[in-house]
Structures are given as C-alpha cells and as structure tokens.
Design an enzyme around this catalytic site. Sequence first.
Site, PDB file in Angstrom:
ATOM      1  N   HIS A   7       0.830  -1.213   0.000  1.00 40.85           N
ATOM      2  CA  HIS A   7       0.000   0.000   0.000  1.00 40.85           C
ATOM      3  C   HIS A   7       0.857   1.252   0.000  1.00 40.85           C
ATOM      4  O   HIS A   7       2.040   1.212   0.321  1.00 40.85           O
ATOM      5  CB  HIS A   7      -0.973   0.040   1.188  1.00 40.85           C
ATOM      6  CG  HIS A   7      -0.322   0.045   2.539  1.00 40.85           C
ATOM      7  ND1 HIS A   7      -0.027  -1.094   3.245  1.00 40.85           N
ATOM      8  CD2 HIS A   7       0.090   1.070   3.335  1.00 40.85           C
ATOM      9  CE1 HIS A   7       0.520  -0.783   4.408  1.00 40.85           C
ATOM     10  NE2 HIS A   7       0.607   0.524   4.490  1.00 40.85           N
ATOM     11  N   HIS A  79       3.992   7.127   3.849  1.00 44.94           N
ATOM     12  CA  HIS A  79       4.921   5.998   3.692  1.00 44.94           C
ATOM     13  C   HIS A  79       4.440   5.073   2.587  1.00 44.94           C
ATOM     14  O   HIS A  79       3.293   5.167   2.148  1.00 44.94           O
ATOM     15  CB  HIS A  79       5.106   5.216   5.011  1.00 44.94           C
ATOM     16  CG  HIS A  79       3.884   4.509   5.522  1.00 44.94           C
ATOM     17  ND1 HIS A  79       2.998   5.077   6.408  1.00 44.94           N
ATOM     18  CD2 HIS A  79       3.397   3.272   5.273  1.00 44.94           C
ATOM     19  CE1 HIS A  79       2.039   4.213   6.689  1.00 44.94           C
ATOM     20  NE2 HIS A  79       2.242   3.097   5.999  1.00 44.94           N
ATOM     21  N   GLU A 128       7.671   1.014   5.052  1.00 48.89           N
ATOM     22  CA  GLU A 128       7.125  -0.030   5.918  1.00 48.89           C
ATOM     23  C   GLU A 128       7.340  -1.352   5.192  1.00 48.89           C
ATOM     24  O   GLU A 128       7.126  -1.448   3.982  1.00 48.89           O
ATOM     25  CB  GLU A 128       5.619   0.218   6.130  1.00 48.89           C
ATOM     26  CG  GLU A 128       4.938  -0.835   6.985  1.00 48.89           C
ATOM     27  CD  GLU A 128       3.432  -0.545   7.176  1.00 48.89           C
ATOM     28  OE1 GLU A 128       2.850   0.200   6.368  1.00 48.89           O
ATOM     29  OE2 GLU A 128       2.865  -1.085   8.137  1.00 48.89           O
TER      30      GLU A 128
HETATM   31 CO    CO Z   1       1.164   1.288   6.319  1.00 48.52          CO
END
Ligand code: CO
Length: 132
Positions: A7, A79, A128
């Site tokens: 994502h 992020h 991440e």
């Molecule tokens: Co995230």
Amino acid sequence: MIGRLNHVAIAVPDLAAASALYAGTLGAEVAAPQDEPAHGVTVVFITLPNTKIELLTPLGENSPIAGFLAKNPSGGIHHICYEVDDIHAARDHLQATGARVLGDIKIGAHGKPVLFLHPKDFTGTLIELEQA
Ligand code: CO
C-alpha cells in the site's frame, strides 16, 4: 528481498473530504473509516486493482502522523509499504547493511508483522515492510 507494493499511505487532514475525492472524483472503491487506536490513526482503505491506498488521519493525542500533518497541512504521502516473505530475515539483513530499523517488529493495521525504516536511509521515504 522486497516483493509486491502492499500500500501507499497518504496522511490527510480531512478524512471525509479525502474519501469523497477518491470515491467521487477518482472513482475508486473506498471503504468505511476504521479507527486503529493502537496505531493512533483512523484509516480508510481504498482498493485498486494492483495495490491499496490508505488514507490516514490522526486519532487521539500523540498520533504518530500529527507531526507530519503539522509540516504538511494539506496532507501528503506518508509511507509506502512493501511485502517481504520473512520479516525477521529482512530486519537482520537491513541491520547488517547499516539501515536504521525504527523500533521493533510490531503487528500492523492488517494484523501482520511490520517494521519501519528510517526515511533518511531510503531517499527521504518512510518505508514499511509487511510480512506477506
Ligand atoms: Co502502512
């Protein structure tokens, strides 16, 4: 080591307005807001054919995205999240290369182990990693 883009997370000051923008103007599949008290955010998941977008807005005091929104009042990309097959092996590899892992491996918003990498080590982008 890294696999699929899981994502892209976008911090927004107004979740309802951002959701309407994605659902209406961009014609995306937008879910209902979900409070994540353990992570200090309310999230709206947007499903695209090849990945997800997560709209994040602060929830409660001491939200980890409050500082970001103070610096970027109209919002912005917070992020990006890549999948890895083995998050412990990924952490060990990254630390061996000198990359800074922020904190410990935690359970993320999708119930899977995640870790974050220092943006200064990755061309100004908070990364991440999520266990696939
Ligand atoms: Co995230």
